[in-house]
Scaffold this active site. Sequence first.
Site, PDB file in Angstrom:
ATOM      1  N   ASP A   4      -0.231   2.203   8.604  1.00 39.22           N
ATOM      2  CA  ASP A   4      -0.691   1.430   9.763  1.00 39.22           C
ATOM      3  C   ASP A   4       0.257   1.518  10.953  1.00 39.22           C
ATOM      4  O   ASP A   4      -0.139   1.219  12.086  1.00 39.22           O
ATOM      5  CB  ASP A   4      -0.885  -0.034   9.383  1.00 39.22           C
ATOM      6  CG  ASP A   4      -2.062  -0.256   8.457  1.00 39.22           C
ATOM      7  OD1 ASP A   4      -3.035   0.516   8.560  1.00 39.22           O
ATOM      8  OD2 ASP A   4      -2.010  -1.176   7.626  1.00 39.22           O
ATOM      9  N   ASP A  33       2.581  -0.422  11.882  1.00 34.69           N
ATOM     10  CA  ASP A  33       2.636  -1.716  12.565  1.00 34.69           C
ATOM     11  C   ASP A  33       3.957  -2.458  12.361  1.00 34.69           C
ATOM     12  O   ASP A  33       4.032  -3.669  12.558  1.00 34.69           O
ATOM     13  CB  ASP A  33       1.474  -2.599  12.100  1.00 34.69           C
ATOM     14  CG  ASP A  33       1.467  -2.822  10.590  1.00 34.69           C
ATOM     15  OD1 ASP A  33       2.256  -2.168   9.873  1.00 34.69           O
ATOM     16  OD2 ASP A  33       0.661  -3.659  10.120  1.00 34.69           O
ATOM     17  N   ARG A  62      -6.786  -2.655   9.800  1.00 33.78           N
ATOM     18  CA  ARG A  62      -7.376  -3.983   9.693  1.00 33.78           C
ATOM     19  C   ARG A  62      -6.938  -4.890  10.835  1.00 33.78           C
ATOM     20  O   ARG A  62      -7.708  -5.695  11.338  1.00 33.78           O
ATOM     21  CB  ARG A  62      -6.974  -4.611   8.349  1.00 33.78           C
ATOM     22  CG  ARG A  62      -7.646  -5.945   8.045  1.00 33.78           C
ATOM     23  CD  ARG A  62      -7.286  -6.416   6.651  1.00 33.78           C
ATOM     24  NE  ARG A  62      -5.841  -6.510   6.483  1.00 33.78           N
ATOM     25  CZ  ARG A  62      -5.174  -6.131   5.397  1.00 33.78           C
ATOM     26  NH1 ARG A  62      -5.820  -5.607   4.385  1.00 33.78           N
ATOM     27  NH2 ARG A  62      -3.869  -6.265   5.314  1.00 33.78           N
ATOM     28  N   ARG A 103       0.951  -5.168  -5.295  1.00 33.47           N
ATOM     29  CA  ARG A 103       1.187  -6.380  -4.517  1.00 33.47           C
ATOM     30  C   ARG A 103       1.463  -7.504  -5.511  1.00 33.47           C
ATOM     31  O   ARG A 103       0.738  -7.660  -6.489  1.00 33.47           O
ATOM     32  CB  ARG A 103      -0.011  -6.689  -3.622  1.00 33.47           C
ATOM     33  CG  ARG A 103      -0.380  -5.526  -2.705  1.00 33.47           C
ATOM     34  CD  ARG A 103      -1.489  -5.878  -1.734  1.00 33.47           C
ATOM     35  NE  ARG A 103      -2.019  -4.686  -1.074  1.00 33.47           N
ATOM     36  CZ  ARG A 103      -1.472  -4.107  -0.017  1.00 33.47           C
ATOM     37  NH1 ARG A 103      -0.363  -4.615   0.495  1.00 33.47           N
ATOM     38  NH2 ARG A 103      -2.011  -3.032   0.531  1.00 33.47           N
ATOM     39  N   GLY A 154       0.826  -1.207   0.000  1.00 31.94           N
ATOM     40  CA  GLY A 154       0.000   0.000   0.000  1.00 31.94           C
ATOM     41  C   GLY A 154       0.859   1.256   0.000  1.00 31.94           C
ATOM     42  O   GLY A 154       1.896   1.309   0.650  1.00 31.94           O
ATOM     43  N   THR A 182       4.291   2.610   5.754  1.00 33.15           N
ATOM     44  CA  THR A 182       2.911   2.138   5.857  1.00 33.15           C
ATOM     45  C   THR A 182       2.161   3.014   6.837  1.00 33.15           C
ATOM     46  O   THR A 182       2.669   3.330   7.913  1.00 33.15           O
ATOM     47  CB  THR A 182       2.845   0.672   6.329  1.00 33.15           C
ATOM     48  OG1 THR A 182       1.503   0.360   6.708  1.00 33.15           O
ATOM     49  CG2 THR A 182       3.764   0.406   7.511  1.00 33.15           C
ATOM     50  N   ASP A 219       5.107  -4.864   6.091  1.00 37.50           N
ATOM     51  CA  ASP A 219       5.505  -6.198   6.511  1.00 37.50           C
ATOM     52  C   ASP A 219       5.613  -7.174   5.346  1.00 37.50           C
ATOM     53  O   ASP A 219       6.587  -7.927   5.240  1.00 37.50           O
ATOM     54  CB  ASP A 219       4.509  -6.725   7.553  1.00 37.50           C
ATOM     55  CG  ASP A 219       4.905  -8.081   8.099  1.00 37.50           C
ATOM     56  OD1 ASP A 219       5.919  -8.154   8.807  1.00 37.50           O
ATOM     57  OD2 ASP A 219       4.206  -9.069   7.811  1.00 37.50           O
TER      58      ASP A 219
END
Length: 320
Positions: free
Chosen positions: A128, A130, A172, A72, A11, A126, A103
Amino acid sequence: MQRIGVLTSGGDSPGMNAAIRAVVRKAIYHGMEVIGIKRGFNGFIEGDMEPMHLGSVADIVHRGGTILHTARSEAFKTPEGRARAWENVDRFGLQGLVVIGGDGSFQGAGLFHREYGLPVVGIPGTIDNDIAGTDFSIGFDTAVNTAVDAINRIRDTATSHERTFIVEVMGRDTGFIAIASGLAGGAESILIPEQPFSLDDICDKLCRGYRRGKLHSIIVVAEGAASGLEIGKQIKERTGFDTKVTILGHLQRGGTPTAFDRILASRLGARAVELLMAGRTSKVVGLVAGEVVESDLHRVIGEKKKVDLNLYRLASILAI
């Protein structure tokens, strides 16, 4: 090391372009050549690659998205796909690779390094946030500010019409964006995947607020915690309050990166080149306590980053 490649994968996140710019210009400053790989690992497999020069990255530090484009790649997950990518390493004379992504991108880079030995360095990009080994990933700050701006605007309408608004943000698997934007936006409740929640408790809180004269509320929901639409429906049925739902979706991915993300991306991009020059490979660069650090790529892949529940609890306390 004379020639390296750079790609963006997964992303997109605001600040990726600033990272690309830093990699290219830092490498050129030290007399190296840079090959831009388009559309992530798909371009790596297909040989969709071209030399990058100083002008290639002019006027992009402020732009969202990625000039190299991203995708992707299912093909890169196969031995055949990675073998084709290795053929292009030889064809273009690459001696190192910088991968900007999350990741999944790092997993691909780590596997390729193990199989073929190409020196790789990852830059966490990212929204996120994360990725282990860094306090912040590129794009997170911009995404949070985008969400907070939306919450501010929605609160104006919520106040005017005396409504309860559910704001669904990305996340998510993690609640980093929800916690940060909910705390900064003064949300009455924040729902995240990491913490169980009770709709009864949320409705009771809304009703207590109403009884003391509070006529509007904001509830921030991470998409992985629950459906914002379903939460809105349940709250309306249980309380009778006029309840609306806004799903921010991909709005959080786009837009001009904040100054923080531009500076972070510039620092991490430059450090990635330094690591390759020094022969330090299979690393991920990050920011911890304000300092640029490096972590082992395989450790980062195997470690799950946890949200700061102290911030989550603080947001709940301040929303009484």
